[in-house]
Design a protein around this motif. Structure first.
Motif, short mmCIF file in Angstrom:
data_model
loop_
_atom_site.label_atom_id
_atom_site.label_comp_id
_atom_site.label_asym_id
_atom_site.label_seq_id
_atom_site.Cartn_x
_atom_site.Cartn_y
_atom_site.Cartn_z
N PRO A 1 38.41 39.78 54.90
CA PRO A 1 38.38 40.81 53.85
C PRO A 1 39.41 40.51 52.76
O PRO A 1 40.54 40.11 53.04
N ALA A 2 39.00 40.68 51.52
CA ALA A 2 39.90 40.41 50.40
C ALA A 2 40.44 41.72 49.84
O ALA A 2 39.78 42.77 49.90
N GLU A 3 41.65 41.63 49.29
CA GLU A 3 42.21 42.79 48.59
C GLU A 3 41.34 43.08 47.37
O GLU A 3 40.96 42.16 46.63
N VAL A 4 41.01 44.34 47.15
CA VAL A 4 40.17 44.72 46.01
C VAL A 4 40.97 45.62 45.08
O VAL A 4 41.26 46.78 45.40
N ASP A 5 41.38 45.05 43.97
CA ASP A 5 42.11 45.78 42.92
C ASP A 5 41.75 45.11 41.60
O ASP A 5 42.56 44.39 41.00
N PRO A 6 40.50 45.27 41.15
CA PRO A 6 40.02 44.48 40.01
C PRO A 6 40.78 44.76 38.72
O PRO A 6 41.19 45.89 38.45
N TRP A 7 40.97 43.71 37.92
CA TRP A 7 41.64 43.83 36.64
C TRP A 7 40.70 44.31 35.54
O TRP A 7 41.14 44.81 34.51
N ALA A 8 39.41 44.14 35.75
CA ALA A 8 38.43 44.50 34.73
C ALA A 8 38.07 45.97 34.85
O ALA A 8 38.03 46.53 35.95
N PRO A 9 37.80 46.64 33.72
CA PRO A 9 37.35 48.03 33.79
C PRO A 9 36.00 48.13 34.50
O PRO A 9 35.16 47.23 34.39
N LEU A 10 35.83 49.18 35.27
CA LEU A 10 34.61 49.39 36.03
C LEU A 10 33.66 50.31 35.27
O LEU A 10 34.08 51.14 34.46
N ASN A 11 32.38 50.17 35.56
CA ASN A 11 31.40 51.10 34.99
C ASN A 11 31.67 52.50 35.54
O ASN A 11 31.83 52.67 36.76
N PRO A 12 31.76 53.50 34.68
CA PRO A 12 32.02 54.85 35.19
C PRO A 12 30.91 55.35 36.11
O PRO A 12 31.14 56.14 37.01
N THR A 13 29.69 54.89 35.87
CA THR A 13 28.57 55.23 36.75
C THR A 13 27.83 53.94 37.09
O THR A 13 27.78 53.00 36.30
N GLY A 14 27.27 53.90 38.25
CA GLY A 14 26.51 52.72 38.64
C GLY A 14 27.41 51.61 39.16
O GLY A 14 28.63 51.75 39.27
N ARG A 15 26.79 50.48 39.44
CA ARG A 15 27.51 49.36 40.04
C ARG A 15 28.37 48.62 39.01
O ARG A 15 28.03 48.55 37.84
N ILE B 1 35.89 27.97 44.62
CA ILE B 1 35.20 29.22 44.29
C ILE B 1 35.73 30.37 45.14
O ILE B 1 35.71 31.53 44.70
N ALA B 2 36.23 30.08 46.33
CA ALA B 2 36.86 31.15 47.11
C ALA B 2 38.06 31.71 46.35
O ALA B 2 38.25 32.93 46.29
N GLY B 3 38.85 30.82 45.74
CA GLY B 3 39.97 31.28 44.93
C GLY B 3 39.52 32.03 43.69
O GLY B 3 40.16 33.00 43.26
N ALA B 4 38.39 31.57 43.10
CA ALA B 4 37.85 32.28 41.93
C ALA B 4 37.43 33.70 42.31
O ALA B 4 37.61 34.64 41.52
N LYS B 5 36.88 33.87 43.50
CA LYS B 5 36.50 35.22 43.97
C LYS B 5 37.74 36.10 44.14
O LYS B 5 37.73 37.27 43.74
N LEU B 6 38.79 35.53 44.74
CA LEU B 6 40.01 36.32 44.94
C LEU B 6 40.60 36.77 43.61
O LEU B 6 41.01 37.92 43.45
N ALA B 7 40.64 35.85 42.62
CA ALA B 7 41.20 36.19 41.32
C ALA B 7 40.32 37.18 40.56
O ALA B 7 40.80 37.92 39.70
N LEU B 8 39.04 37.21 40.86
CA LEU B 8 38.12 38.17 40.24
C LEU B 8 38.33 39.56 40.81
O LEU B 8 38.25 40.57 40.09
N LEU B 9 38.63 39.63 42.10
CA LEU B 9 38.71 40.92 42.79
C LEU B 9 40.08 41.57 42.70
O LEU B 9 40.19 42.79 42.89
N SER B 10 41.13 40.80 42.45
CA SER B 10 42.47 41.33 42.65
C SER B 10 43.46 40.90 41.57
O SER B 10 43.57 39.72 41.26
N ARG B 11 44.19 41.88 41.03
CA ARG B 11 45.26 41.57 40.06
C ARG B 11 46.36 40.74 40.72
O ARG B 11 46.89 39.81 40.12
N SER B 12 46.71 41.09 41.94
CA SER B 12 47.81 40.37 42.60
C SER B 12 47.40 38.93 42.90
O SER B 12 48.24 38.01 42.84
N ALA B 13 46.12 38.68 43.20
CA ALA B 13 45.67 37.30 43.40
C ALA B 13 45.79 36.51 42.10
O ALA B 13 46.15 35.33 42.11
N ARG B 14 45.48 37.14 40.97
CA ARG B 14 45.68 36.49 39.67
C ARG B 14 47.14 36.12 39.47
O ARG B 14 47.48 35.03 39.03
N ASP B 15 48.03 37.04 39.80
CA ASP B 15 49.46 36.78 39.66
C ASP B 15 49.89 35.62 40.55
O ASP B 15 50.70 34.78 40.14
#
Length: 538
Positions: A107-121, A487-501
């Motif tokens: 399981p990866a930490e999920v704290d995305p840096w990108a704004p999320l859609n207020p409704t929907g996926r 690509i595993a690292g790319a997924k982590l950086a996509l999902l998490s601010r701390s992974a980007r850091d």
């Protein structure tokens, strides 16, 4: 004026005068041009159905009179000036198993840096642009769930299998550089479309993307200057990670790069492998056209680039091919003869040839099979430590062409020249490893783990990697394939601010070692060219 080309059951329109290889690569029936479309390798062979155009000088040099009479032509040299129907020989495909190699370990930490859609996926697109292939994944940015994965070939290969050939094309002018950028972006958009189709998702649901790749692929995708990457000291235009606005894509975070040939894919692999934590001494090797080597020891991270060339991807090998249906992917010596394993999915063979009756027919050999073959030849006594074929041992009947080749399967041989190409490729990787060990002041015995990243590393046999000297003499039990860690690292950086850091801290803290200027490089490289001495049959 446009003309029609029919190939692989499809018909498409292309501008008159376009090289056929480029036309095919823009419309899926992919052909390889590892020679950079210079008409020197025969890998882009097609058969013209109907009246064939006059052969070019390269056709006359590379093809036999019988082949010319049957309509075979080099597609990189054939300019389409009329409607044409061709059969691609052979049809090149990517091993479908590669798409799953970038799964996250847990399981990866999920704290995305990108704004999320207020409704929907809210979905994210993780993209790994490699020299050979492009891999992508679609993730749910709220849950971290992986919804779809897919991989395809990089169509830039029409301009050459290696980075320097493509960079040489790019620096000819803005039009040439723009063509390489357009090709890879179009391929990435097509890949995203496939992912959306698999996941039943809509384009507007994708709110963020992440990008990794070697420095040249990273820069070409982003449209950054590449002139400085083609000449020493190979300086990147940018090194830090940042968010880019790329037409046709959502906000895209490109991970940082370390140096001219140690790119964002290496940083992502280090992130996925956790090289910023722990006390173990760990070697990470990504074996490919542009090999990268990382060494973590005593809290320091060392990095270098080892330009292996395309041999491990099938380039510069007379019957080399990508890992796909019909490729010999494994070779072993059973004490009496060579036995091969062929990737399934191609035509069947009723001949023997070491694989047994009724097995998959071999069309060529891929990187893992090439390394296995060298290890098997050493064990069988058919090759000495200098790489020279010999007439010794029980499998000597395999020798062909007056002792200048080895028959692996019906219609597939490994030549003395092929083995020399392998020596250069594995010598480059091993030199990078040895120089980093020297810089860190340690020997192979201090390595707690050896991690093999990338598709090639996932499928090669650990014992063969040691037996051929690609890796130093360590217990194979310490060697661990980790799949497409980029690509595993790319997924982590996509999902998490701390992974980007973490990725940015890894890139800033890495010590880059330039092999070409290291005082020990020439000595180390000459030693690395040889194979380890073995006792035949051992």
């Amino acid at each position: 004026m446009n003309v029609q080309v029919k190939a692989a059951g499809r018909t498409f329109s292309v501008p008159s005068g376009m090289p056929l290889a480029r036309a095919l690569n823009q419309h899926e029936p992919f052909v390889e041009t590892p020679c950079g479309a210079r008409g020197q390798c025969r890998k882009c062979l097609v058969r013209v159905l109907g009246e064939a155009p006059e052969p070019t000088p390269a056709d006359l040099e590379q093809l036999t009179p019988a082949e010319l009479a049957q309509g075979f032509r080099l597609s990189c040299q054939l300019r389409v000036d009329r409607d044409l129907e061709v059969a691609v020989v052979p049809a090149v495909t990517l091993d479908p198993r590669k798409a799953r190699l970038g799964a996250l370990a847990g399981p990866a930490e999920v704290d995305p840096w990108a704004p999320l859609n207020p409704t929907g996926r809210s979905l994210g697109f993780a993209l790994d642009v490699g020299t050979t292939g492009i891999a992508g994944a679609l993730l749910d940015l709220r849950t971290g769930e992986e919804l779809a994965v897919h991989a395809s070939l990089n169509p830039q290969a029409v301009y050459g299998a290696d980075l320097m050939t493509r960079l040489s094309h790019a620096i000819q002018g803005e039009e040439q550089k723009g063509e390489l950028t357009r090709l890879v972006r179009d391929a990435a958009q097509a890949l995203l479309g496939r992912l959306l189709g698999k996941a039943g998702a809509r384009p507007e649901e994708v709110t963020a993307a992440s990008l990794v790749g070697n420095t040249a692929m990273h820069h070409l995708f982003l449209g950054l200057p590449v002139e400085q990457l083609a000449v020493a000291p190979y300086t990147p235009a940018v090194t830090e990670g940042r968010v880019f606005e790329v037409p046709g894509f959502p906000a895209l975070y490109a991970l940082p790069v370390i140096a001219g040939f140690v790119g964002a894919d290496t940083v992502a692999a280090a992130l996925a492998a956790g090289l910023d934590a722990g006390e173990e001494t760990v070697l990470l090797v990504d074996v490919g056209t542009n090999g990268e080597v990382l060494l973590r020891h005593a809290g320091r991270l060392y990095a270098c680039s080892a330009p292996a060339g395309p041999a491990f991807e099938g380039g510069e090998i007379s019957q080399g091919m990508r890992a796909g249906p019909g490729a010999i992917e494994a070779v072993r010596f059973d004490g009496r003869d060579l036995v091969v394993t062929v990737i399934p999915g191609g035509p069947r063979s009723t001949a023997g040839g070491g694989g047994g009756s009724g097995t998959e027919a071999a069309r060529g050999i891929c990187g893992s099979g090439l390394l296995d073959a060298a290890a098997a030849l050493l064990e069988a006594g058919l090759m000495d430590e200098t790489g020279r074929l010999t007439h010794a041992g029980p499998a000597a009947h395999r020798l062909a062409e007056g002792g200048r080749a080895v028959a692996l399967a019906p219609g597939v041989q490994l030549t003395q020249k092929d083995l020399r190409s392998l020596q250069l490729a594995k010598g480059a990787i091993r030199s990078g490893i040895e120089v980093l060990l020297r810089v860190a002041g340690i020997g192979p015995a201090r390595l707690d783990k050896v991690l093999l990243a990338g598709a090639f590393g996932n499928y090669l046999r650990r014992e063969s990697a040691v037996a051929t000297g690609l890796l130093p003499p360590v217990d194979p039990g310490r060697i661990q394939p980790i799949g497409n860690a980029a690509i595993a690292g790319a997924k982590l950086a996509l999902l998490s601010r701390s992974a980007r850091d973490r990725a940015e801290a890894l890139a800033r803290g890495a010590r880059f070692v330039e092999l070409a200027t290291h005082p020990d490089f020439e000595e180390v490289f000459m030693e690395a060219l040889n194979f380890p001495r073995v006792r035949p049959g051992a």
